[in-house]
Scaffold this active site. Structure first.
Site, PDB file in Angstrom:
ATOM      1  N   ALA A   9       0.777  -1.291   0.082  1.00 14.35           N
ATOM      2  CA  ALA A   9      -0.296  -0.004  -0.141  1.00 14.35           C
ATOM      3  C   ALA A   9       0.713   1.271  -0.132  1.00 14.35           C
ATOM      4  O   ALA A   9       0.598   2.274   0.529  1.00 14.35           O
ATOM      5  CB  ALA A   9      -1.050   0.052   1.243  1.00 14.35           C
ATOM      6  N   GLY A  10       1.910   1.128  -0.773  1.00 13.31           N
ATOM      7  CA  GLY A  10       2.979   2.314  -0.688  1.00 13.31           C
ATOM      8  C   GLY A  10       2.283   3.236  -1.997  1.00 13.31           C
ATOM      9  O   GLY A  10       1.263   3.091  -2.192  1.00 13.31           O
ATOM     10  N   GLY A  13       1.293   0.927  -4.881  1.00 14.97           N
ATOM     11  CA  GLY A  13       0.277   0.035  -4.737  1.00 14.97           C
ATOM     12  C   GLY A  13      -1.023   0.755  -4.470  1.00 14.97           C
ATOM     13  O   GLY A  13      -2.109   0.548  -5.293  1.00 14.97           O
ATOM     14  N   ASP A  33      -0.865  -4.753   3.093  1.00 16.73           N
ATOM     15  CA  ASP A  33       0.255  -4.308   3.522  1.00 16.73           C
ATOM     16  C   ASP A  33       0.885  -4.973   4.847  1.00 16.73           C
ATOM     17  O   ASP A  33      -0.069  -5.143   5.635  1.00 16.73           O
ATOM     18  CB  ASP A  33       0.665  -2.532   3.639  1.00 16.73           C
ATOM     19  CG  ASP A  33       1.763  -2.150   3.298  1.00 16.73           C
ATOM     20  OD1 ASP A  33       2.289  -1.580   2.104  1.00 16.73           O
ATOM     21  OD2 ASP A  33       2.769  -2.366   3.918  1.00 16.73           O
ATOM     22  N   ARG A  88      23.083  -3.556  -5.910  1.00 14.99           N
ATOM     23  CA  ARG A  88      22.096  -4.157  -6.629  1.00 14.99           C
ATOM     24  C   ARG A  88      21.416  -5.620  -6.096  1.00 14.99           C
ATOM     25  O   ARG A  88      20.562  -6.111  -6.035  1.00 14.99           O
ATOM     26  CB  ARG A  88      22.570  -4.327  -7.909  1.00 14.99           C
ATOM     27  CG  ARG A  88      21.302  -4.325  -9.231  1.00 14.99           C
ATOM     28  CD  ARG A  88      22.145  -4.202 -10.547  1.00 14.99           C
ATOM     29  NE  ARG A  88      22.967  -5.715 -10.774  1.00 14.99           N
ATOM     30  CZ  ARG A  88      22.572  -6.644 -11.060  1.00 14.99           C
ATOM     31  NH1 ARG A  88      21.422  -6.918 -11.137  1.00 14.99           N
ATOM     32  NH2 ARG A  88      23.275  -7.710 -11.107  1.00 14.99           N
ATOM     33  N   ASN A  95      14.053  -7.870  -1.748  1.00 13.76           N
ATOM     34  CA  ASN A  95      12.848  -7.916  -2.621  1.00 13.76           C
ATOM     35  C   ASN A  95      12.485  -9.413  -3.038  1.00 13.76           C
ATOM     36  O   ASN A  95      11.313  -9.822  -2.966  1.00 13.76           O
ATOM     37  CB  ASN A  95      12.988  -6.905  -3.886  1.00 13.76           C
ATOM     38  CG  ASN A  95      12.621  -5.398  -3.393  1.00 13.76           C
ATOM     39  OD1 ASN A  95      12.257  -5.192  -2.381  1.00 13.76           O
ATOM     40  ND2 ASN A  95      12.665  -4.701  -4.440  1.00 13.76           N
ATOM     41  N   ASN A 120      10.599  -4.237  -8.317  1.00 19.07           N
ATOM     42  CA  ASN A 120      11.923  -4.478  -9.005  1.00 19.07           C
ATOM     43  C   ASN A 120      12.928  -5.085  -8.286  1.00 19.07           C
ATOM     44  O   ASN A 120      12.703  -5.233  -7.055  1.00 19.07           O
ATOM     45  CB  ASN A 120      12.595  -2.670  -9.406  1.00 19.07           C
ATOM     46  CG  ASN A 120      12.004  -2.278 -10.553  1.00 19.07           C
ATOM     47  OD1 ASN A 120      11.666  -2.908 -11.531  1.00 19.07           O
ATOM     48  ND2 ASN A 120      11.343  -0.807 -10.252  1.00 19.07           N
ATOM     49  N   ARG A 151       5.957   6.564 -21.691  1.00 22.83           N
ATOM     50  CA  ARG A 151       7.022   7.581 -21.631  1.00 22.83           C
ATOM     51  C   ARG A 151       7.475   7.861 -22.963  1.00 22.83           C
ATOM     52  O   ARG A 151       7.539   8.909 -23.101  1.00 22.83           O
ATOM     53  CB  ARG A 151       8.199   7.311 -20.461  1.00 22.83           C
ATOM     54  CG  ARG A 151       7.893   6.960 -19.023  1.00 22.83           C
ATOM     55  CD  ARG A 151       9.022   6.669 -18.144  1.00 22.83           C
ATOM     56  NE  ARG A 151       8.631   6.689 -16.777  1.00 22.83           N
ATOM     57  CZ  ARG A 151       9.126   6.090 -15.836  1.00 22.83           C
ATOM     58  NH1 ARG A 151       9.906   4.902 -15.893  1.00 22.83           N
ATOM     59  NH2 ARG A 151       8.734   6.287 -14.670  1.00 22.83           N
ATOM     60  N   HIS A 175      13.342  -2.741 -18.920  1.00 20.45           N
ATOM     61  CA  HIS A 175      13.435  -1.463 -18.346  1.00 20.45           C
ATOM     62  C   HIS A 175      15.149  -1.207 -18.687  1.00 20.45           C
ATOM     63  O   HIS A 175      15.810  -2.044 -18.805  1.00 20.45           O
ATOM     64  CB  HIS A 175      13.347  -1.330 -16.975  1.00 20.45           C
ATOM     65  CG  HIS A 175      12.083  -0.968 -16.577  1.00 20.45           C
ATOM     66  ND1 HIS A 175      11.289   0.082 -17.128  1.00 20.45           N
ATOM     67  CD2 HIS A 175      11.408  -1.425 -15.441  1.00 20.45           C
ATOM     68  CE1 HIS A 175      10.111  -0.095 -16.489  1.00 20.45           C
ATOM     69  NE2 HIS A 175      10.194  -0.771 -15.436  1.00 20.45           N
TER      70      HIS A 175
HETATM   71  N1  APR Z   1       3.943  -7.786   2.211  1.00 34.12           N
HETATM   72  C1  APR Z   1       3.262  -6.572   2.073  1.00 34.12           C
HETATM   73  N2  APR Z   1       3.557  -5.141   1.772  1.00 34.12           N
HETATM   74  C2  APR Z   1       4.890  -4.947   2.210  1.00 34.12           C
HETATM   75  C3  APR Z   1       5.885  -6.317   2.276  1.00 34.12           C
HETATM   76  C4  APR Z   1       5.222  -7.509   2.660  1.00 34.12           C
HETATM   77  N3  APR Z   1       5.977  -8.464   2.769  1.00 34.12           N
HETATM   78  N4  APR Z   1       7.279  -5.566   2.373  1.00 34.12           N
HETATM   79  C5  APR Z   1       7.023  -4.181   2.280  1.00 34.12           C
HETATM   80  N5  APR Z   1       5.955  -3.799   2.096  1.00 34.12           N
HETATM   81  C6  APR Z   1       5.103  -2.621   1.630  1.00 34.12           C
HETATM   82  C7  APR Z   1       5.867  -1.681   2.639  1.00 34.12           C
HETATM   83  O1  APR Z   1       5.143  -1.512   3.788  1.00 34.12           O
HETATM   84  C8  APR Z   1       5.372  -0.419   1.479  1.00 34.12           C
HETATM   85  O2  APR Z   1       3.963   0.178   2.215  1.00 34.12           O
HETATM   86  O3  APR Z   1       5.288  -2.332   0.394  1.00 34.12           O
HETATM   87  C9  APR Z   1       5.178  -1.045   0.345  1.00 34.12           C
HETATM   88  C10 APR Z   1       6.256  -0.335  -0.700  1.00 34.12           C
HETATM   89  O4  APR Z   1       5.731   0.868  -0.966  1.00 34.12           O
HETATM   90  P1  APR Z   1       6.825   2.172  -1.374  1.00 34.12           P
HETATM   91  O5  APR Z   1       8.125   2.177  -0.442  1.00 34.12           O
HETATM   92  O6  APR Z   1       5.914   3.461  -1.414  1.00 34.12           O
HETATM   93  O7  APR Z   1       7.315   1.933  -2.819  1.00 34.12           O
HETATM   94  P2  APR Z   1       6.462   2.030  -4.115  1.00 34.12           P
HETATM   95  O8  APR Z   1       6.838   3.326  -4.703  1.00 34.12           O
HETATM   96  O9  APR Z   1       5.124   1.944  -3.876  1.00 34.12           O
HETATM   97  O10 APR Z   1       7.241   0.786  -5.394  1.00 34.12           O
HETATM   98  C11 APR Z   1       7.177  -0.431  -4.767  1.00 34.12           C
HETATM   99  O11 APR Z   1       7.469  -0.841  -7.160  1.00 34.12           O
HETATM  100  O12 APR Z   1       8.431   0.358  -9.057  1.00 34.12           O
HETATM  101  C12 APR Z   1       8.584  -0.677  -7.861  1.00 34.12           C
HETATM  102  O13 APR Z   1      10.918  -0.370  -7.333  1.00 34.12           O
HETATM  103  C13 APR Z   1       9.687   0.043  -6.783  1.00 34.12           C
HETATM  104  O14 APR Z   1       9.967  -2.512  -5.890  1.00 34.12           O
HETATM  105  C14 APR Z   1       9.479  -1.300  -5.643  1.00 34.12           C
HETATM  106  C15 APR Z   1       7.669  -1.176  -5.786  1.00 34.12           C
END
Ligand code: APR
Length: 310
Positions: A9-10, A13, A33, A88, A95, A120, A151, A175
């Site tokens: 839910a970042g 998401g 999340d 990396r 991830n 990613n 893009r 990418h």
């Molecule tokens: N289960 C559920 N949610 C999780 C878990 C998990 N095991 N681990 C992390 N999260 C959640 C985090 O709590 C956070 O809310 O994933 C979310 C990631 O959100 P952001 O840090 O805002 O990242 P975002 O910009 O949404 O990107 C997510 O997409 O483009 C790719 O590289 C980027 O891998 C990244 C992904």
């Protein structure tokens, strides 16, 4: 089809959830999340926008996978962005752990789901989700090409001054370095791009597209792009649930198309109830085809890093 789950839910998401909900194409979107309260709060906020925007889809925010049960499509956005000092391989390790754990839960609760991966590094994470789930490969796909193509189209529109809705652009591969632009099939106001811009101008746009995410990160300082990325992921979900036979660039399993086999790669595919219904083989120039084949080799090489994580 009526139930979609978005894991994470970042920014990426939650914006994906918002777009799917506002299109009113499914009954329910579940957003989950590990952070307690985050998906619940965002879901409540989104649901209160329904009378204002005129849609019915209900968003459920949760920390429990039980609530995701029986999802038709699951989008995996959970993961960390690369942080300063992180290599990396460090990012890949973190991830990979997250995507493995999330995929195991998806298999348990939604054994018939189609999985759309956006975390990613995309090629590796899509491959991993396919391996861990054991799902047929057509039911696991990744998002990369829709975003790069969008893009590319934006920059073409900017340079030519042509209405964005009259620009058709396509990128294959993946990418970054492995992105394969396909200028021969791009059109501007129904004219071939190669007739409208010089090879040099097209190369400039290709470079900017290749670095599209990096340019935004440099402005933002913290965090990365999510408006266009979420539009790309949500469009894939829409194509799957509406079963309209939409074709779009996605990261799909190759089984001999373009002479490429046994690797996830960005290609144009027809999406539907089975996930990837069919890969559409475009009429590429010899140069474009060899770039795509080189991209496949590069991606296959990157995927071997997964075996070295230990
Ligand atoms: N289960 C559920 N949610 C999780 C878990 C998990 N095991 N681990 C992390 N999260 C959640 C985090 O709590 C956070 O809310 O994933 C979310 C990631 O959100 P952001 O840090 O805002 O990242 P975002 O910009 O949404 O990107 C997510 O997409 O483009 C790719 O590289 C980027 O891998 C990244 C992904």
């Amino acid at each position: 089809m009526s139930k979609v789950t978005v894991v994470g839910a970042g920014k990426y998401g939650s914006t994906t959830v918002q777009r799917i909900a506002e299109w009113d194409i499914v009954d329910e979107v579940v957003m989950t999340d590990i952070v307690e309260g985050l998906p619940q709060g965002l879901a409540l906020d989104m649901n209160q926008s329904r009378p204002l925007l005129g849609y019915r889809t209900l968003v459920k925010g949760t920390n429990a996978y039980a609530d995701t049960a029986g999802s038709d499509v699951v989008v995996i956005t959970a993961g960390l962005p690369r942080k300063p000092g992180m290599s990396r391989m460090d990012l890949l390790g973190v991830n990979a752990g997250i995507v493995t754990a999330v995929t195991e839960e998806i298999v348990k609760h939604s054994p018939e789901a189609i999985i759309v991966v956006v975390t990613n590094p995309l090629d590796q994470m899509t491959t991993l989700a396919a391996q861990v789930s054991g799902f047929p490969k057509n039911r696991v796909l990744g998002q990369a090409g829709m975003l790069d193509s969008a893009r590319f189209a934006h920059f073409i529109s900017e340079v030519t001054g042509v209405d964005i809705l009259k620009v058709h652009a396509v990128t294959l591969g993946s990418h970054g370095d492995t992105m394969v632009p396909v200028p021969s099939l791009c059109t501007v106001d129904d004219k071939p791009l190669t007739d409208v811009l010089s090879a040099e101008a097209i190369e400039g746009i290709v470079d900017r597209t290749r670095n599209g995410g990096g340019e935004i990160v440099a402005y933002l300082k913290t965090g990365s792009a999510y408006y266009a990325p979420s539009a790309a992921a949500a469009s894939m979900v829409k194509a799957i649930v509406t079963q309209a036979g939409t074709t779009m660039p996605v990261c799909a399993w190759m089984d001999g198309e373009y002479g490429i086999k046994g690797v996830y790669l960005g290609v144009v595919a027809k999406l539907g109830a089975r996930g990837v219904d069919e890969i559409v083989e475009l009429d590429l120039t010899a140069d474009e085809l060899s770039s795509l084949q080189e991209a496949a080799v590069a991606v296959a090489q990157k995927v071997t890093d997964l075996d070295n994580l230990g």
